[in-house]
Scaffold this active site. Sequence first.
Site, PDB file in Angstrom:
ATOM      1  N   HIS A 121       0.807  -1.223   0.000  1.00  0.00           N
ATOM      2  CA  HIS A 121       0.000   0.000   0.000  1.00  0.00           C
ATOM      3  C   HIS A 121       0.840   1.273   0.000  1.00  0.00           C
ATOM      4  CE1 HIS A 121      -3.503  -2.594   1.739  1.00  0.00           C
ATOM      5  NE2 HIS A 121      -3.392  -2.697   0.441  1.00  0.00           N
ATOM      6  N   THR A 190      -2.881  -8.507  11.169  1.00  0.00           N
ATOM      7  CA  THR A 190      -3.776  -8.069  10.093  1.00  0.00           C
ATOM      8  C   THR A 190      -5.130  -8.744  10.221  1.00  0.00           C
ATOM      9  OG1 THR A 190      -4.177  -8.063   7.699  1.00  0.00           O
ATOM     10  CG2 THR A 190      -2.655  -9.743   8.524  1.00  0.00           C
TER      11      THR A 190
END
Length: 238
Positions: A121, A190
């Site tokens: 990202h 995550t």
Amino acid sequence: MDAKIAKLKEWVDASDNIVFFGGAGVSTESGIPDFRSVDGLYNQQYKYPPETILSHTFFMSEPEEFFRFYRAKMLALDAEPNAAHLKLAEWERIGKCRAVITQNIDGLHQKAGSREVLELHGSVLRNYCMRCHKPYDVRDIAAGQGVPKCTCGGMIKPDVVLYEESLDSYTINKSVEYIRNADILIIGGTSLAVYPAAGLINYYRGSKLVLVNKSETPADRSADLVIHAPIGEVFSQL
Ligand code: CNA
């Protein structure tokens, strides 16, 4: 030592092909809030939900509001790596860890010394003018006010992947290659809720899929070892 952590240590000690796949939970012990924990950004109150603010459409239409949120919540330039970042960097140095694949944008893996870091990202540390592509230091963005502008007049955009934007194909392909060939895949910190990043773990073909996460994830059932605990605390025992 907890039996599950002892098992993980045994696997790690015997391997020279560990790949790590992580997210915002890796940095919470460094003081950076994640999105989905109870004290995460999604549970704090803003005029708009974070998914809206961090979208490409919002960035282009309301850049003032975007940068207000971004400076306050996404930039943590004084944060330091914790035991998880440091252990991964050590494993790379001694030839155990092949790559860190991260959804994080905070640069803490590199600050800890990891070199093969695939940033799915992007990173807050890189910033470019949208018109002439001149690079800008993150400190310029942090110190400024309002919408950061280039000397050419263009708007400066952080090199982070906003919602509605696509991921870099080179980074994805390299991540798939590392995961496909990994002996041990450790997934940590995550929620595995953000796609396409979360889907990359499906390329793993080995028999040592490890999950280190505070809360349950959709991959718990397919993992070979699941540890529900803070990742820094776990990694400091390895
Ligand atoms: P998320 O959806 O917020 O999930 C975080 C997960 O980590 C949750 O399941 C938590 O239970 C877990 N968790 C929190 N703290 C710990 C800890 N100390 N040890 C173990 N587990 C923990 O975050 P994801 O990364 O899954 O979502 C992807 C987004 C979040 C990415 O696009 C990131 O860019 C984005 N993000 C990044 C940062 C950062 O760079 N540090 C911060 C906030 C959000």
